[in-house]
Design a protein around this motif. Structure first.
Motif, PDB file in Angstrom:
ATOM      1  N   VAL A 295     -64.592 -76.734 -34.453  1.00 52.50           N
ATOM      2  CA  VAL A 295     -64.395 -76.702 -35.903  1.00 52.50           C
ATOM      3  C   VAL A 295     -63.064 -76.070 -36.303  1.00 52.50           C
ATOM      4  O   VAL A 295     -62.510 -76.404 -37.345  1.00 52.50           O
ATOM      5  N   LYS A 296     -62.549 -75.182 -35.491  1.00 52.01           N
ATOM      6  CA  LYS A 296     -61.255 -74.572 -35.809  1.00 52.01           C
ATOM      7  C   LYS A 296     -60.140 -75.614 -35.804  1.00 52.01           C
ATOM      8  O   LYS A 296     -59.163 -75.477 -36.525  1.00 52.01           O
ATOM      9  N   LYS A 297     -60.274 -76.655 -34.982  1.00 54.87           N
ATOM     10  CA  LYS A 297     -59.250 -77.686 -34.862  1.00 54.87           C
ATOM     11  C   LYS A 297     -59.542 -78.904 -35.726  1.00 54.87           C
ATOM     12  O   LYS A 297     -58.729 -79.803 -35.820  1.00 54.87           O
ATOM     13  N   ALA A 298     -60.720 -78.959 -36.337  1.00 52.35           N
ATOM     14  CA  ALA A 298     -61.151 -80.159 -37.053  1.00 52.35           C
ATOM     15  C   ALA A 298     -60.428 -80.347 -38.377  1.00 52.35           C
ATOM     16  O   ALA A 298     -60.321 -79.431 -39.176  1.00 52.35           O
ATOM     17  N   ALA A 299     -59.947 -81.557 -38.597  1.00 53.73           N
ATOM     18  CA  ALA A 299     -59.409 -81.957 -39.893  1.00 53.73           C
ATOM     19  C   ALA A 299     -60.321 -83.007 -40.517  1.00 53.73           C
ATOM     20  O   ALA A 299     -60.306 -83.210 -41.718  1.00 53.73           O
ATOM     21  N   VAL A 300     -61.099 -83.669 -39.661  1.00 52.83           N
ATOM     22  CA  VAL A 300     -62.085 -84.646 -40.108  1.00 52.83           C
ATOM     23  C   VAL A 300     -63.373 -84.428 -39.331  1.00 52.83           C
ATOM     24  O   VAL A 300     -63.361 -83.868 -38.233  1.00 52.83           O
ATOM     25  N   ALA A 301     -64.474 -84.881 -39.920  1.00 54.04           N
ATOM     26  CA  ALA A 301     -65.778 -84.797 -39.262  1.00 54.04           C
ATOM     27  C   ALA A 301     -66.604 -85.995 -39.689  1.00 54.04           C
ATOM     28  O   ALA A 301     -66.375 -86.582 -40.745  1.00 54.04           O
TER      29      ALA A 301
ATOM     30  N   LEU B  17     -67.108 -90.691 -42.231  1.00 50.98           N
ATOM     31  CA  LEU B  17     -65.991 -89.787 -41.958  1.00 50.98           C
ATOM     32  C   LEU B  17     -65.562 -89.071 -43.236  1.00 50.98           C
ATOM     33  O   LEU B  17     -65.465 -89.689 -44.293  1.00 50.98           O
ATOM     34  N   VAL B  18     -65.301 -87.756 -43.132  1.00 53.86           N
ATOM     35  CA  VAL B  18     -64.815 -86.984 -44.274  1.00 53.86           C
ATOM     36  C   VAL B  18     -63.687 -86.049 -43.850  1.00 53.86           C
ATOM     37  O   VAL B  18     -63.623 -85.615 -42.707  1.00 53.86           O
ATOM     38  N   TRP B  19     -62.811 -85.754 -44.798  1.00 54.20           N
ATOM     39  CA  TRP B  19     -61.791 -84.715 -44.609  1.00 54.20           C
ATOM     40  C   TRP B  19     -62.487 -83.388 -44.843  1.00 54.20           C
ATOM     41  O   TRP B  19     -63.317 -83.242 -45.746  1.00 54.20           O
ATOM     42  N   CYS B  20     -62.160 -82.398 -44.030  1.00 54.82           N
ATOM     43  CA  CYS B  20     -62.828 -81.102 -44.147  1.00 54.82           C
ATOM     44  C   CYS B  20     -61.880 -79.989 -43.693  1.00 54.82           C
ATOM     45  O   CYS B  20     -60.809 -80.248 -43.162  1.00 54.82           O
ATOM     46  N   ALA B  21     -62.316 -78.759 -43.911  1.00 50.62           N
ATOM     47  CA  ALA B  21     -61.554 -77.596 -43.438  1.00 50.62           C
ATOM     48  C   ALA B  21     -62.545 -76.494 -43.086  1.00 50.62           C
ATOM     49  O   ALA B  21     -63.573 -76.328 -43.745  1.00 50.62           O
ATOM     50  N   TRP B  22     -62.231 -75.741 -42.055  1.00 49.41           N
ATOM     51  CA  TRP B  22     -63.060 -74.630 -41.594  1.00 49.41           C
ATOM     52  C   TRP B  22     -62.541 -73.358 -42.249  1.00 49.41           C
ATOM     53  O   TRP B  22     -61.428 -72.905 -41.979  1.00 49.41           O
ATOM     54  N   LEU B  23     -63.347 -72.780 -43.144  1.00 50.51           N
ATOM     55  CA  LEU B  23     -62.974 -71.550 -43.833  1.00 50.51           C
ATOM     56  C   LEU B  23     -64.212 -70.686 -44.034  1.00 50.51           C
ATOM     57  O   LEU B  23     -65.290 -71.199 -44.359  1.00 50.51           O
ATOM     58  N   GLY B  24     -64.075 -69.409 -43.864  1.00 50.32           N
ATOM     59  CA  GLY B  24     -65.164 -68.484 -44.137  1.00 50.32           C
ATOM     60  C   GLY B  24     -66.416 -68.729 -43.308  1.00 50.32           C
ATOM     61  O   GLY B  24     -67.525 -68.532 -43.799  1.00 50.32           O
TER      62      GLY B  24
ATOM     63  N   THR C   3     -70.612 -84.168 -36.643  1.00 49.88           N
ATOM     64  CA  THR C   3     -70.082 -84.590 -35.344  1.00 49.88           C
ATOM     65  C   THR C   3     -68.578 -84.393 -35.357  1.00 49.88           C
ATOM     66  O   THR C   3     -67.898 -84.806 -36.298  1.00 49.88           O
ATOM     67  N   LEU C   4     -68.070 -83.752 -34.307  1.00 41.60           N
ATOM     68  CA  LEU C   4     -66.638 -83.478 -34.202  1.00 41.60           C
ATOM     69  C   LEU C   4     -66.068 -84.112 -32.945  1.00 41.60           C
ATOM     70  O   LEU C   4     -66.769 -84.265 -31.944  1.00 41.60           O
ATOM     71  N   ARG C   5     -64.783 -84.429 -33.005  1.00 43.97           N
ATOM     72  CA  ARG C   5     -64.109 -85.031 -31.860  1.00 43.97           C
ATOM     73  C   ARG C   5     -63.260 -83.998 -31.151  1.00 43.97           C
ATOM     74  O   ARG C   5     -62.905 -82.966 -31.714  1.00 43.97           O
ATOM     75  N   GLY C   6     -62.910 -84.329 -29.917  1.00 48.69           N
ATOM     76  CA  GLY C   6     -62.062 -83.448 -29.134  1.00 48.69           C
ATOM     77  C   GLY C   6     -60.604 -83.839 -29.243  1.00 48.69           C
ATOM     78  O   GLY C   6     -60.215 -84.696 -30.045  1.00 48.69           O
ATOM     79  N   ASP C   7     -59.770 -83.236 -28.428  1.00 48.26           N
ATOM     80  CA  ASP C   7     -58.331 -83.487 -28.449  1.00 48.26           C
ATOM     81  C   ASP C   7     -57.968 -84.932 -28.143  1.00 48.26           C
ATOM     82  O   ASP C   7     -56.931 -85.420 -28.560  1.00 48.26           O
ATOM     83  N   HIS C   8     -58.815 -85.630 -27.380  1.00 49.70           N
ATOM     84  CA  HIS C   8     -58.514 -87.000 -26.985  1.00 49.70           C
ATOM     85  C   HIS C   8     -59.246 -88.024 -27.840  1.00 49.70           C
ATOM     86  O   HIS C   8     -59.281 -89.202 -27.512  1.00 49.70           O
ATOM     87  N   GLY C   9     -59.855 -87.604 -28.931  1.00 50.68           N
ATOM     88  CA  GLY C   9     -60.455 -88.519 -29.884  1.00 50.68           C
ATOM     89  C   GLY C   9     -61.921 -88.824 -29.676  1.00 50.68           C
ATOM     90  O   GLY C   9     -62.547 -89.428 -30.525  1.00 50.68           O
TER      91      GLY C   9
ATOM     92  N   THR D 150     -72.187 -82.448 -31.591  1.00 52.49           N
ATOM     93  CA  THR D 150     -72.896 -82.723 -32.840  1.00 52.49           C
ATOM     94  C   THR D 150     -73.808 -81.542 -33.096  1.00 52.49           C
ATOM     95  O   THR D 150     -74.565 -81.142 -32.216  1.00 52.49           O
ATOM     96  N   TRP D 151     -73.720 -80.971 -34.302  1.00 54.58           N
ATOM     97  CA  TRP D 151     -74.502 -79.781 -34.610  1.00 54.58           C
ATOM     98  C   TRP D 151     -75.168 -79.893 -35.981  1.00 54.58           C
ATOM     99  O   TRP D 151     -74.652 -80.541 -36.880  1.00 54.58           O
TER     100      TRP D 151
END
Length: 159
Positions: free
Chosen positions: A9-15, A27-34, A60-66, A71-72
């Protein structure tokens, strides 16, 4: 919180969100805060069907290679524009937004919903298959034109 979820989640820009009763994941744009994932939806912003009304969702989040790495389950709450939580988190979220206007937080308070997705603990097992599905029908598709040819192609000739 699970270490894999925390790192992803620290690296996520989309989920990809799966909301019960809202159809397939989207798919949505998101940000990890608080300590939570923040998602803005509503008029003039992204569509997030069912997110504002549901108490839970799967993220669901993706890794560095897409590829999918985790999934949590998440507990979903709406952030009230008059709350201290809004005053703390939403200006930070607006600052992370690409091409945002100067008064984005005010616009979101007037017409949008900012949802907070808090990890509910644990992760779901990843599927063994690809979960590939045929594309959904869309008005954006068209029949392609025949390829352009610069020169006329002739059949083989005998000499």
């Amino acid at each position: 919180m699970d270490a894999l979820v925390e790192e992803a989640v620290k690296k996520a820009a989309v989920a990809w969100l799966t909301v019960p009763g809202a159809g397939p994941a989207y798919l949505v744009w998101c940000a990890w805060l608080g300590g939570s994932l923040l998602v803005v939806s509503g008029p003039g912003e992204q569509s997030a069907p069912g997110l504002a009304e549901t108490p839970t969702a799967d993220v669901t989040l993706r890794g560095d290679h897409g590829g999918r790495i985790v999934t949590w389950p998440a507990t979903v709450t709406r952030i009230d524009p008059t709350s201290e939580e809004w005053a703390e988190l939403v200006p930070q979220l607006a600052a992370k937004r690409l091409n945002g206007t100067t008064d984005l937080a005010t616009t979101w308070a007037e017409r949008c919903v900012v949802s907070r997705l808090i990890p509910a603990g644990g992760t779901h097992d990843l599927p063994d298959d690809s979960q590939a599905a045929p594309p959904r029908p869309s008005s954006a598709t068209r029949v392609p034109k025949r390829p352009f040819r610069l020169h006329k192609v002739r059949g083989a000739t005998k000499r």
